[in-house]
Scaffold this motif. Structure first.
Motif, mmCIF file in Angstrom:
data_model
loop_
_atom_site.group_PDB
_atom_site.id
_atom_site.type_symbol
_atom_site.label_atom_id
_atom_site.label_comp_id
_atom_site.label_asym_id
_atom_site.label_seq_id
_atom_site.Cartn_x
_atom_site.Cartn_y
_atom_site.Cartn_z
ATOM 1 N N UNK A 187 -10.235 4.581 -29.753
ATOM 2 C CA UNK A 187 -10.979 4.571 -28.494
ATOM 3 C C UNK A 187 -12.221 3.690 -28.618
ATOM 4 N N UNK A 188 -12.315 2.684 -27.762
ATOM 5 C CA UNK A 188 -13.460 1.775 -27.779
ATOM 6 C C UNK A 188 -13.469 0.771 -28.905
ATOM 7 N N UNK A 205 0.820 0.940 -26.700
ATOM 8 C CA UNK A 205 0.008 0.828 -25.481
ATOM 9 C C UNK A 205 0.331 1.941 -24.501
ATOM 10 N N UNK A 206 1.615 2.243 -24.344
ATOM 11 C CA UNK A 206 1.995 3.311 -23.418
ATOM 12 C C UNK A 206 1.511 4.665 -23.925
ATOM 13 N N UNK A 207 1.563 4.867 -25.233
ATOM 14 C CA UNK A 207 1.107 6.131 -25.807
ATOM 15 C C UNK A 207 -0.400 6.288 -25.640
ATOM 16 N N UNK A 208 -1.145 5.191 -25.868
ATOM 17 C CA UNK A 208 -2.591 5.233 -25.651
ATOM 18 C C UNK A 208 -2.904 5.582 -24.205
ATOM 19 N N UNK A 215 -8.899 1.298 -25.646
ATOM 20 C CA UNK A 215 -9.457 0.562 -26.786
ATOM 21 C C UNK A 215 -10.509 -0.423 -26.292
ATOM 22 N N UNK A 216 -11.180 -1.062 -27.232
ATOM 23 C CA UNK A 216 -12.060 -2.166 -26.888
ATOM 24 C C UNK A 216 -11.229 -3.417 -26.700
ATOM 25 N N UNK A 217 -11.849 -4.598 -26.720
ATOM 26 C CA UNK A 217 -11.116 -5.855 -26.568
ATOM 27 C C UNK A 217 -10.033 -5.998 -27.632
ATOM 28 N N UNK A 218 -8.890 -6.577 -27.226
ATOM 29 C CA UNK A 218 -7.743 -6.744 -28.126
ATOM 30 C C UNK A 218 -7.492 -8.225 -28.364
ATOM 31 N N UNK A 219 -7.297 -8.593 -29.632
ATOM 32 C CA UNK A 219 -6.922 -9.958 -30.006
ATOM 33 C C UNK A 219 -5.442 -9.928 -30.374
ATOM 34 N N UNK A 220 -4.643 -10.680 -29.633
ATOM 35 C CA UNK A 220 -3.203 -10.708 -29.898
ATOM 36 C C UNK A 220 -2.809 -12.073 -30.452
#
Length: 323
Positions: A187-188, A205-208, A215-220
């Motif tokens: 979280x965050x 992602x669906x579980x979250x 979450x905070x920003x995501x780098x993919x």
């Protein structure tokens, strides 16, 4: 169409200039221009757009470049095989693999094989999982190490494995205090993960979302190793496949399980009705031995299950990543 035509086109594509390609090939500029024009006439579409002194691949040229590279590689490998046979050095071992397996397991497995078990020359190509299947089905590779999808017409799944997706982080990260990281701990938090919405990241992602965790920003990124490097350099946590995590993590990186199980599936592909020689069989055994001792949660599965491992987001079965 000859191999020289393909070499010329690929040189122009790489240089972005007829003049530079001519210099690299040791040919005249008019000769290179004529070759490209003849090739375009044979194919029936433009390969290049001229922009001043530079050239740029057309949309069709971009698509053809990949095919040209593959064709030229096949011709080159065929010539290499013929030379090996003529010299009495036997067959080349051709292996196709995804990056996760090719980087995380195969180098260690090769190091543990005795030199006498390897042929005079071994080729290991890294591809997307769908391309691994194509390489094996076409005969360009004798065997393939791949993640989902594995159930491909014309191929047999010789071995099938799974292990849970993990989180990698710097040893000073607060998450390292957990033996198993709870999903709520993200979280965050900034994360690095895989740019693949139809595979394990979709499940996480669906579980979250179902638990109301943001979450905070995501780098993919498109490879797990890139996500791992981003985690090391930036201090974020990386949710990645276990092969990359356990096989490539440098000192100072901690690997932890997550409190939801998202399996990463991978296996060995061979052509149907084509017996595996002793050398590739030895490589399979070595890769399996490395995975068994180095990856937490490593499990051998019945290869007959491969067709049941659905990769789409609507399935009730968890996914592999396909990287």
């Amino acid at each position: 169409m000859e191999t020289r035509d393909l070499q010329t086109f690929l040189a122009v594509a790489a240089c972005g200039s007829i003049t530079k390609a001519a210099d690299m090939l040791g040919r005249s500029q008019p000769a290179v221009t004529r070759t490209i024009q003849d090739l375009e006439g044979e194919l029936g579409f433009e390969l290049l757009h001229r922009i001043g002194r530079r050239v740029q691949l057309s949309e069709e040229g971009v698509a053809f470049e990949e095919e040209a590279r593959r064709l030229l590689m096949s011709f080159t490998e065929l010539a290499a095989r013929a030379k090996m046979i003529a010299a009495g050095k036997g067959r080349i071992l051709q292996v196709a693999t995804t990056a996760a397996i090719g980087n995380g397991l195969i180098p260690t497995a090769l190091a543990e094989l005795k030199n006498i078990e390897l042929p005079y020359e071994t080729h290991i190509g890294h591809f997307l999982s769908s391309t691994v299947a194509q390489e094996v089905r076409s005969g360009r590779a004798e065997m393939g190490f791949s993640s989902l999808p594995l159930d491909t017409p014309g191929l047999d799944v010789l071995r099938l494995y799974s292990a849970p997706v993990v989180v990698a982080m710097h040893e000073g990260d607060a998450l390292a205090e957990f033996d198993v990281v709870p999903l709520s701990a993200f979280s965050g938090r900034r994360l690095a993960t895989i740019l693949n919405p139809l595979r394990f990241q979709s499940h996480i992602s669906r579980t979250l979302a179902a638990r109301g965790i943001e979450t905070g920003p995501v780098i993919r990124t498109n490879t797990a190793y890139s996500a791992l490097l981003i985690a090391i350099k930036t201090g974020v946590a990386a949710i990645i496949d276990p092969l990359t995590a356990y096989g490539l993590s440098p000192p100072g990186v901690i690997i932890r399980a997550i409190d939801i199980t998202v399996p990463f599936y991978w296996g060995v592909l061979v052509a149907q009705n084509r017996p595996l020689r002793a050398v590739p069989q030895a490589l399979v055994e070595a890769v399996e031995a490395v995975a068994e001792r180095s990856i937490a949660g490593f499990t051998r599965l019945d290869p007959g299950m491969a067709g049941q491992l659905v990769t789409g987001p609507g399935s009730s079965i968890n996914y592999g990543t396909g990287i």
